[in-house]
Design a protein around this motif. Structure first.
Motif, short mmCIF file in Angstrom:
data_model
loop_
_atom_site.label_atom_id
_atom_site.label_comp_id
_atom_site.label_asym_id
_atom_site.label_seq_id
_atom_site.Cartn_x
_atom_site.Cartn_y
_atom_site.Cartn_z
N THR A 55 7.01 0.90 3.50
CA THR A 55 6.84 1.54 4.61
C THR A 55 7.01 3.21 4.26
O THR A 55 7.73 3.54 3.40
N ASP A 56 6.72 3.95 5.34
CA ASP A 56 6.66 5.30 5.14
C ASP A 56 7.88 5.95 5.80
O ASP A 56 8.87 5.13 6.10
N VAL A 62 2.48 1.23 4.92
CA VAL A 62 1.73 1.94 4.22
C VAL A 62 0.30 1.21 3.58
O VAL A 62 -0.77 1.97 3.73
N LEU A 226 -1.61 10.68 3.52
CA LEU A 226 -0.62 9.81 3.11
C LEU A 226 0.04 10.33 1.66
O LEU A 226 1.21 10.23 1.50
N ASP A 230 3.91 11.14 1.31
CA ASP A 230 4.88 10.71 0.39
C ASP A 230 5.62 11.46 -0.73
O ASP A 230 6.85 11.42 -1.03
N ALA A 240 5.27 6.18 -4.51
CA ALA A 240 4.39 5.97 -3.57
C ALA A 240 3.16 6.82 -3.45
O ALA A 240 2.35 6.63 -3.21
#
Length: 296
Positions: A55-56, A62, A226, A230, A240
């Motif tokens: 997860t972020d 994600v 994303l 990350d 990530a």
């Protein structure tokens, strides 16, 4: 041409990669196991059965965000490529036939667009028209269009004075018929190479803009977005950024492979390849003749 491309190993690899990316764009949002915008208390979690890629920083899945963000990334690159194709290829072909005035104007416009830094210009247009990926990609496509203009113009010049083209014009054929029947067939292979390359360039542009937070309103997911989010939490999840970065790299690589395969099977190189394969097949047939009576 399609069968020739698929006959090459690089062509099959490129088609497989781009087909997979296209399927992600079409089916990715539907296949996302969780809501890509839903937050939770499990922030920066490692990969698990519930969250395949963790997860972020807001607890969002994600993997679901990667699947959902594939559509924006792919559609953005296609918008760049198709806009550049329409804006550049058509004037490039017509510049050979519509006189020196049209030729001079289009050449100066192409030179002007080449001089503009497309990334900064796209940012400026977004600042004027609002934060939207569509207008950014359309403007970027116009700025990339000189590539298609020059490719289409060079290919058209190569066939414009061919005997069959001049004979068609002398016999009274219209310019549109000559372009459709004779010129376009010769111009299509180099334009296809440029289109495949531009899809990869467009993907880099989309990823760059979304990495900077331009073109897509948060919290909408994109591969570039994303990657940017990350990078801010490398101390917690150092692995990530690898997944979105690899997706971007593989897609661009597939586009370049497709461009190389189209180049290898078109024109004189394509005819040489076909002749080599026919010669190889003939040698194999002569080396392995069928035995008499159908048995060895």
């Amino acid at each position: 041409m399609v069968r020739r491309v698929l006959a090459l190993t690089t062509g099959r690899i490129a088609v497989a990669i781009l087909t997979l990316v296209a399927l992600l764009a079409v089916l990715g949002p539907l296949l996302a196991p969780q809501d890509p915008l839903a937050t939770s208390d499990t922030m920066l979690a490692a990969a698990s059965g519930d969250h395949w890629l963790g997860t972020d920083y807001l607890g969002r899945d994600v993997f679901s965000r990667l699947l959902d963000g594939s559509r924006v990334s792919v559609l953005g690159s296609l918008e760049v490529a198709l806009t550049a194709l329409l804006v550049g290829a058509v004037p490039g072909i017509l510049s050979v036939y519509l006189g020196r005035g049209f030729e001079w104007i289009t050449l100066r416009l192409a030179d002007t667009l080449v001089a503009l830094p497309f990334l900064l210009f796209a940012v400026a247009v977004i600042a004027l028209l609002g934060n939207g990926i569509t207008q950014a990609m359309l403007v970027t496509g116009v700025l990339v269009s000189p590539l298609f203009y020059r490719v289409a113009r060079a290919a058209t010049l190569a066939v414009a004075r061919s005997p069959y083209v001049e004979a068609a014009l002398i016999s009274g054929a219209s310019l549109g018929w000559v372009v459709r029947r004779h010129v376009w067939v010769k111009v299509l292979p180099p334009i296809a190479v440029a289109l495949a390359q531009t899809i990869g360039v467009g993907f880099v542009i989309v990823s760059s803009l979304t990495f900077l937070g331009i073109g897509v309103q948060p919290p909408a997911p994109t591969w570039g977005g994303l990657l940017a989010s990350d990078l801010g939490y490398l101390s917690h999840r150092p692995w990530a950024p690898l997944t979105p970065a690899l997706l971007i790299m593989v897609t661009v690589w597939g586009s370049n492979l497709l461009a190389d395969a189209i180049r290898d099977v078109s024109g004189e190189a394509g005819r040489t390849l076909v002749n080599q394969r026919r010669a190889r097949a003939n040698r194999l047939d002569k080396a392995d003749p069928a035995p008499a009576g159908g048995t060895r």
